[in-house]
Design a protein around this motif. Structure first.
Motif, short mmCIF file in Angstrom:
data_model
loop_
_atom_site.label_atom_id
_atom_site.label_comp_id
_atom_site.label_asym_id
_atom_site.label_seq_id
_atom_site.Cartn_x
_atom_site.Cartn_y
_atom_site.Cartn_z
N LYS A 1 0.81 -1.22 0.00
CA LYS A 1 0.00 0.00 0.00
C LYS A 1 0.84 1.27 0.00
CE LYS A 1 -3.75 -2.44 0.31
NZ LYS A 1 -4.59 -2.62 -0.91
N ARG A 2 2.05 1.18 0.57
CA ARG A 2 2.90 2.37 0.68
C ARG A 2 4.27 2.08 0.08
NH1 ARG A 2 0.54 2.04 5.93
NH2 ARG A 2 -0.77 3.83 6.45
N ILE A 3 4.78 3.04 -0.66
CA ILE A 3 6.14 2.95 -1.19
C ILE A 3 6.88 4.23 -0.86
CG2 ILE A 3 7.52 2.92 -3.32
CD1 ILE A 3 5.60 0.89 -4.47
N ARG A 4 8.10 4.07 -0.36
CA ARG A 4 8.97 5.21 -0.08
C ARG A 4 10.20 5.10 -0.97
NH1 ARG A 4 9.68 9.06 3.38
NH2 ARG A 4 8.00 8.34 4.74
N ILE A 5 10.55 6.18 -1.63
CA ILE A 5 11.73 6.24 -2.48
C ILE A 5 12.87 6.85 -1.68
CG2 ILE A 5 12.69 7.13 -4.63
CD1 ILE A 5 10.46 5.06 -5.01
N THR A 6 14.02 6.17 -1.67
CA THR A 6 15.17 6.61 -0.89
C THR A 6 16.44 6.53 -1.73
OG1 THR A 6 15.75 4.43 0.00
CG2 THR A 6 14.01 5.64 1.15
N GLY A 7 17.57 6.75 -1.07
CA GLY A 7 18.88 6.62 -1.69
C GLY A 7 19.83 6.04 -0.67
N GLY A 8 21.11 6.49 -0.69
CA GLY A 8 21.66 7.69 -1.28
C GLY A 8 20.71 8.88 -1.26
N GLU A 9 20.96 9.77 -2.19
CA GLU A 9 20.08 10.91 -2.39
C GLU A 9 19.27 10.66 -3.66
OE1 GLU A 9 17.68 13.71 -2.81
OE2 GLU A 9 18.74 13.42 -0.92
N PRO A 10 17.99 10.29 -3.51
CA PRO A 10 17.21 9.88 -4.69
C PRO A 10 17.07 10.96 -5.74
CG PRO A 10 15.80 10.18 -2.77
CD PRO A 10 17.20 10.22 -2.27
N LEU A 11 17.09 12.23 -5.35
CA LEU A 11 16.82 13.30 -6.31
C LEU A 11 18.02 13.60 -7.22
CD1 LEU A 11 14.62 15.77 -4.25
CD2 LEU A 11 13.95 13.80 -5.65
N VAL A 12 19.15 12.91 -7.01
CA VAL A 12 20.25 13.06 -7.96
C VAL A 12 20.13 12.04 -9.10
CG1 VAL A 12 21.79 13.95 -6.18
CG2 VAL A 12 21.86 11.51 -6.75
N ARG A 13 19.16 11.13 -9.01
CA ARG A 13 18.96 10.14 -10.07
C ARG A 13 18.24 10.78 -11.24
NH1 ARG A 13 18.45 4.24 -10.60
NH2 ARG A 13 18.50 4.01 -12.87
N LYS A 14 18.84 10.71 -12.42
CA LYS A 14 18.27 11.32 -13.61
C LYS A 14 16.94 10.66 -13.97
CE LYS A 14 22.63 12.82 -15.71
NZ LYS A 14 23.55 12.68 -16.87
N ASN A 15 16.00 11.47 -14.40
CA ASN A 15 14.68 11.01 -14.88
C ASN A 15 13.84 10.36 -13.77
OD1 ASN A 15 15.28 11.81 -17.59
ND2 ASN A 15 16.44 9.92 -17.85
N LEU A 16 14.16 10.67 -12.51
CA LEU A 16 13.42 10.05 -11.41
C LEU A 16 11.94 10.43 -11.46
CD1 LEU A 16 13.42 8.38 -8.78
CD2 LEU A 16 13.84 10.53 -7.56
#
Length: 331
Positions: free
Chosen positions: A64-79
């Motif tokens: 039901k829930r998904i969390r996007i993480t990293g590292g720093e996820p926002l440095v991934r191109k086309n995220l």
């Protein structure tokens, strides 16, 4: 596939998936990684198409829930493309992301438009000099600007995550709470987890329990226990005079394993069954050969759940048993 298939050997329903989309990060936080960390070869990292496939499969199976993480996820191109694909999948109730905040000023609107409803932002100090010492990067104002941008938009909830280390930043417990609450944000204080070998500080000496943190906060705020749950391990407290909450994540002082509903997909495609153990299964063999069927991926996930242990065992007095850094695991 029936929802009941996502149940571990102890009867816990797994309805929360955390996905690390990269082990790269533009910070080098002292409790997370060493300055000279070696990153995973890019050829070993899941493509965004593979990430989306795993996410959609978990949702089909009952997540039901998904969390996007990293590292720093926002440095991934086309995220943002991947986030939009996941967010619009029938059956998903909430898509969230954890970030260090460095990219939020330019990406907050895109995250909201893609379907992200909650953001957790890591911030351990309000002092620019200390921020540089903790993160080894001069990006304090960039993060504050990002927080200001995010709080101006219509996200469902925003939260600060603060790792508190004794004699490092424990004098900022109350100021961090005030900073968050005055901006309409929740805040969670996190006991440091012994993942990976670090050389900046002694983890046992720097340990501060969540109980001590709540005691200190109680000198400044009127706190009462809350029944709020957001699907993760945070225990929340109501704060008189504020709509938002103060929370604690206590892997040492209050083991939260008994009702664990989470698994993690690492950036290289391993399904990690427990943050504090090495129990995992590589999902790449169920993703990369063109001959592998969707049913095989589902069966691979089910077989992996059989490996999920009952709980973790952290001991700050011993060398780390888990040698991977948090950046390679996903928050």
């Amino acid at each position: 596939m029936a929802t009941s298939s996502l149940i571990d050997p102890y009867g816990r329903r797994i309805d929360y998936l955390r996905i690390s989309v990269t082990d790269r990060c533009d910070f080098r936080c002292t409790y997370c990684m060493d300055e000279d960390v070696t990153f995973i070869p890019k050829s070993h990292i899941l493509s965004l198409e593979e990430v989306v496939q795993v996410a959609k499969t978990f949702i089909k199976m009952g997540t039901k829930r998904i969390r996007i993480t990293g590292g720093e996820p926002l440095v991934r191109k086309n995220l943002l493309w991947a986030l939009e694909q996941i967010a619009k999948t029938d059956g998903l109730e909430e898509l969230t992301i954890t970030t260090n905040g460095s990219q939020l000023e330019k990406m907050s609107q895109g995250l909201l438009d893609a379907g992200v409803s909650r953001i957790n932002i890591s911030l351990d100090t309000l002092n620019a000099g200390r921020f540089f010492k903790l993160t080894r990067r001069d990006k304090f104002q960039q993060v504050i600007n990002g927080i200001d941008k995010a709080t101006s938009l219509a996200f469902k909830r925003l939260k600060l995550n603060s790792v508190i280390l004794k004699n490092h930043n424990d004098d900022e417990i109350q100021p961090l709470a005030a900073f968050a609450l005055e901006r309409g944000m929740d805040i969670s204080y996190i006991e440091e987890m012994p993942l990976g070998m670090i050389h900046d500080h002694n983890r046992a000496e720097a340990y501060l329990s969540s109980d001590d943190i709540i005691d200190r906060l109680g000198q400044h705020f009127d706190l009462t226990e809350s029944n709020l749950t957001t699907g993760g391990p945070t225990r929340y407290y109501n704060v008189a005079g504020y709509q938002n909450k103060i929370g604690v994540i206590s892997p040492h002082s209050h083991n939260f394993c008994s009702d664990c509903n989470r698994v993690r997909l690492t950036a290289e495609g391993r399904l990690l069954l427990c943050l504090g153990n090495e129990h995992s299964k590589d999902l790449k063999p169920f993703l990369r050969p063109s001959s592998v069927t969707q049913g095989a991926l589902e069966e691979g996930i089910i077989s992996a759940l059989a490996l999920k242990p009952y709980q973790h065992h952290f001991n700050l007095e011993d060398p780390p048993q888990i040698l991977r850094f948090m950046s390679a695991t996903g928050g």
